[in-house]
Scaffold this motif. Structure first.
Motif, short mmCIF file in Angstrom:
data_model
loop_
_atom_site.label_atom_id
_atom_site.label_comp_id
_atom_site.label_asym_id
_atom_site.label_seq_id
_atom_site.Cartn_x
_atom_site.Cartn_y
_atom_site.Cartn_z
N ILE A 161 1.48 44.80 37.28
CA ILE A 161 0.15 44.39 36.97
C ILE A 161 -0.73 46.13 37.27
O ILE A 161 -2.29 45.96 36.59
CB ILE A 161 -0.94 43.77 38.42
N GLU A 171 -0.57 40.30 34.83
CA GLU A 171 -1.75 39.81 35.12
C GLU A 171 -2.08 39.00 36.74
O GLU A 171 -0.20 38.69 36.78
CB GLU A 171 -2.88 38.87 33.76
N SER A 200 -1.56 36.12 38.34
CA SER A 200 -1.50 34.55 37.73
C SER A 200 -0.39 34.11 38.10
O SER A 200 0.23 34.46 38.92
CB SER A 200 -1.38 34.98 36.11
#
Length: 339
Positions: free
Chosen positions: A319, A325, A327
């Motif tokens: 990340i 991301e 998520s």
């Protein structure tokens, strides 16, 4: 001790402590690398806001380049990844008989002792909730445990003096002869907080999802097993008992602790961890490389496998570097890494 309490790092932890101590009449000097924050603290004041306290306190503050003199008490409150850079800057300002107290997350006392000497290092377990929101503004989201202790297990006059300061900030502060037990207990909780930052859900939402329970149990077990193998019996805070994840304990014991974390994180203004804020808001690297990743290294020396901890470290790095991301899919990658 008549010289100022030097707080190196005036962010969430250091700024909150420093502002409260200054308001109580103690002589405090803040050191921070963010020039705008330093200027705000020493002119218009450092504003502490949130459900616990609301006040603004002017506190003397300087950047590292502006700092002069030596100090007998240096409270180090920088992010774990900044410890290595901060130590050579603060070392010339530590008086011969002085000490550094680590008001940080992680096991930074190990690195501090290597740099300035074990005799000049004091441990501290910090668990109140706070976030730096910008120059001169810190959210104090909730009270939490504060524990002070020498890393060699003794109690000295200086330990009692720092404990008195701690109690002035948090009335329920604890003076301990086993600070490592608290630091390792916090690591079990901290590992879970890193995992909650893999997505954008709140800490409570993460802990409340039954599908994510295997991750919390694995993280707690890996940290606790490593601590026990190193001769430490981890201690927790509130209803968080890291020994519920110890080898041989029933799964139901760990589940009860995660359910407590669900309820504990639902109280207070801080909905997400500081790790999540670093990634989602401040767009900067987290403490994972310096705080979290030390445990798999120590575990490997003892022959303990840490697939969950290692996966969280890798995913946080992904990340940070833009490969993933925050998520649900990233959290799923953690679950997929479990045995």
């Amino acid at each position: 001790m008549t010289d100022p309490i030097l707080v190196w790092g005036a962010g969430a932890i250091g700024g909150t402590l420093g502002a409260h101590w200054a308001r109580a009449g103690h002589d405090v000097l803040l050191v921070d690398t963010v020039a705008d924050h330093v200027e705000a603290c020493r002119t218009t004041g450092l504003s502490i806001f949130g459900p616990v306290a609301e006040f603004t306190q002017v506190v003397p503050a300087v950047t590292p380049a502006e700092l002069t003199g030596t100090f007998s008490r240096i409270v180090l409150a920088v992010k774990a990844q900044a410890t290595r850079d901060a130590l050579p800057m603060l070392a010339p300002h530590l008086s011969p008989g002085g000490f550094v107290l680590s008001a940080q997350n992680g096991l930074n006392e190990i690195e501090i002792a290597e740099a300035v000497g074990a005799e000049r290092t004091m441990g501290c377990f910090v668990n109140f909730g706070a976030d730096w929101h910008g120059p001169g503004r810190i959210l104090y989201g909730n009270r939490g445990a504060l524990v002070v202790g020498e890393i060699d297990g003794t109690i000295r006059d200086r330990t009692r003096a720092m404990f008195d300061l701690a109690r002035g900030f948090e009335p329920d502060a604890v003076l301990t002869t086993d600070v490592w037990a608290y630091l390792w207990g916090k690591m079990a909780y901290g590992a879970m907080l890193f995992a909650t930052a893999l997505n954008h859900d709140s800490m409570t939402e993460n802990f409340a999802d039954p599908a994510r329970m295997p991750a919390w149990l694995a993280l707690g077990r890996e940290v606790t097993a490593t601590a026990i193998a190193r001769g430490v019996t981890p201690r927790g805070f509130g209803g968080f008992d890291p020994m519920a994840f110890a080898p041989g304990r029933a799964e139901a014991d760990g589940i009860r602790i995660v359910e407590w974390l669900r309820d504990y994180t639902a109280v207070g203004a801080k909905t997400h961890s500081g790790i999540w804020r670093d990634l989602a808001v401040r767009k900067r690297k987290t403490e994972a490389a310096s705080q979290l990743n030390i445990v798999p290294k120590l575990a490997a020396q003892l022959g303990i496998a840490t697939p969950a901890l290692s996966a969280v470290g890798r995913l946080i790095a992904d990340i940070e570097d833009g490969r993933r991301e925050q998520s649900p899919a990233t959290f799923r990658a953690l679950l997929d890494a479990l045995p």
